[in-house]
Design a protein around this motif. Structure first.
Motif, PDB file in Angstrom:
ATOM      1  N   MET A   8       1.001   5.319   0.765  1.00 56.03           N
ATOM      2  CA  MET A   8      -0.090   5.982   2.345  1.00 56.03           C
ATOM      3  C   MET A   8       0.545   7.392   1.293  1.00 56.03           C
ATOM      4  N   LYS A  30      -8.040   0.782   1.227  1.00 56.31           N
ATOM      5  CA  LYS A  30      -6.791  -0.420   1.800  1.00 56.31           C
ATOM      6  C   LYS A  30      -6.444  -0.827   3.009  1.00 56.31           C
ATOM      7  N   VAL A  70       6.566   3.604   1.655  1.00 58.09           N
ATOM      8  CA  VAL A  70       6.553   5.315   2.198  1.00 58.09           C
ATOM      9  C   VAL A  70       8.097   5.836   1.792  1.00 58.09           C
ATOM     10  N   LEU A 119       1.243  -0.792   0.175  1.00 62.35           N
ATOM     11  CA  LEU A 119       0.110  -0.029   0.600  1.00 62.35           C
ATOM     12  C   LEU A 119       0.694   1.739  -0.175  1.00 62.35           C
ATOM     13  N   THR A 165      -4.273   9.566   4.765  1.00 59.75           N
ATOM     14  CA  THR A 165      -4.448  10.023   2.948  1.00 59.75           C
ATOM     15  C   THR A 165      -5.735  11.379   2.622  1.00 59.75           C
ATOM     16  N   LEU A 186       6.984  -0.772   6.929  1.00 60.50           N
ATOM     17  CA  LEU A 186       6.619   0.271   6.905  1.00 60.50           C
ATOM     18  C   LEU A 186       8.217   0.096   5.510  1.00 60.50           C
ATOM     19  N   LEU A 211      -1.121   6.949   9.705  1.00 63.63           N
ATOM     20  CA  LEU A 211      -1.567   7.147   8.438  1.00 63.63           C
ATOM     21  C   LEU A 211      -2.998   7.426   8.232  1.00 63.63           C
ATOM     22  N   HIS A 254       2.171  -4.465   4.032  1.00 64.41           N
ATOM     23  CA  HIS A 254       3.678  -3.763   4.174  1.00 64.41           C
ATOM     24  C   HIS A 254       3.216  -2.236   3.111  1.00 64.41           C
ATOM     25  N   LEU A 255       3.807  -1.341   3.728  1.00 61.94           N
ATOM     26  CA  LEU A 255       3.717   0.423   3.537  1.00 61.94           C
ATOM     27  C   LEU A 255       4.979   0.456   2.240  1.00 61.94           C
ATOM     28  N   VAL A 270       2.523   9.792   7.066  1.00 62.39           N
ATOM     29  CA  VAL A 270       3.421   8.853   8.443  1.00 62.39           C
ATOM     30  C   VAL A 270       3.607   9.960   9.208  1.00 62.39           C
TER      31      VAL A 270
END
Length: 256
Positions: free
Chosen positions: A176, A196, A210, A174, A187, A231, A185, A207-208, A179
């Protein structure tokens, strides 16, 4: 170049990119590193920025919320090299024949460059650009149906939710917008936030993706992800920031 001109260049760059290193400022202003260090120290005293190792970052006002979102084409061009490093590290976590979800973020789009048909992955996405890129490489991909958000090229809405509900994923990747330690988190769009959250709830691993520009940013809509997630980000220039965020989030830092 006069001091006031250099400060304006620095401030304008930080408003757009939120972080800057000395080499970039040397290129923008033609000034020496020692001169620019003094400029940054002065601007920190003025409350404009925060000094970090090798550069500076924009100073976030308390409880400030960013309302506008850049267009997708602008986000693709921003920090492209850092995002490629993140995308490559993300693909390395995937095993052949797994089912994975890629949302409509720019880093997940770059993951397509590192996925080969021989991996025999089952890909699901709400990103139009992800579907086009994967299809052009001969990858097996399912594009969710629904309403298209023109600004992000993301599919959202009830039809997308119903289709997504049929899947169980090995990995979900995903993007984002923001953060933050205190605000979590965030958006810009509620419909994308819901999707999401749903994808994350249907995956063993979340897993983000970023890059460093996403930290210490807050946008209007919270994204609530239950359970564990990590992250994946590029190298922190500010080691104190890494230590601070590592107390709250599981950080997987990859070298730039």
């Amino acid at each position: 170049m006069l001091l006031v001109e250099r400060k304006k260049i620095i401030a304008d760059y930080l408003k757009q990119h939120h972080m800057v290193d000395l080499q970039t400022l040397v290129s923008l202003t033609g000034a020496s590193e020692s001169t620019l260090r003094r400029d940054l120290d002065s601007m920190e005293e003025e409350g404009v920025l925060v000094r970090v190792h090798g550069g500076a970052k924009i100073k976030k006002a308390p409880n400030s919320v960013i309302g506008d979102e850049p267009r997708f084409s602008e986000k693709v061009a921003s920090n492209a090299q850092e995002k490629r490093v993140i995308a490559k590290a993300a693909v390395e976590m995937v095993e052949p024949s797994q089912t994975i979800y890629l949302d409509a973020g720019t880093s997940s789009l770059l993951m397509i460059d590192f996925i080969e048909p021989a991996m025999r992955l089952n890909l699901v996405t709400n990103g139009v650009d992800q579907a086009i890129a994967a299809s052009s490489k001969g990858l097996n991909i399912q594009l969710l149906g629904g309403t298209l958000r023109a600004n992000t090229q993301a599919i959202v809405g009830q039809t997308a939710h119903k289709q997504l509900a049929k899947y169980h994923f090995h990995h979900v990747f995903l993007g984002m917008n923001g953060v933050d330690i205190h605000d979590g988190l965030t958006t810009t769009d509620e419909a994308e936030a819901f999707l999401k959250e749903q994808a994350a709830n249907q995956s063993k691993n979340v897993h983000l993706l970023v890059d460093q520009t996403k930290f210490e940013k807050t946008y209007p809509i919270n994204v609530a992800i239950d359970g564990k997630f990590d992250l994946i980000t590029n190298s922190f220039e500010d080691r104190q920031m890494k230590a601070k965020y590592s107390e709250v989030y599981k950080i997987k830092e990859v070298k730039n």
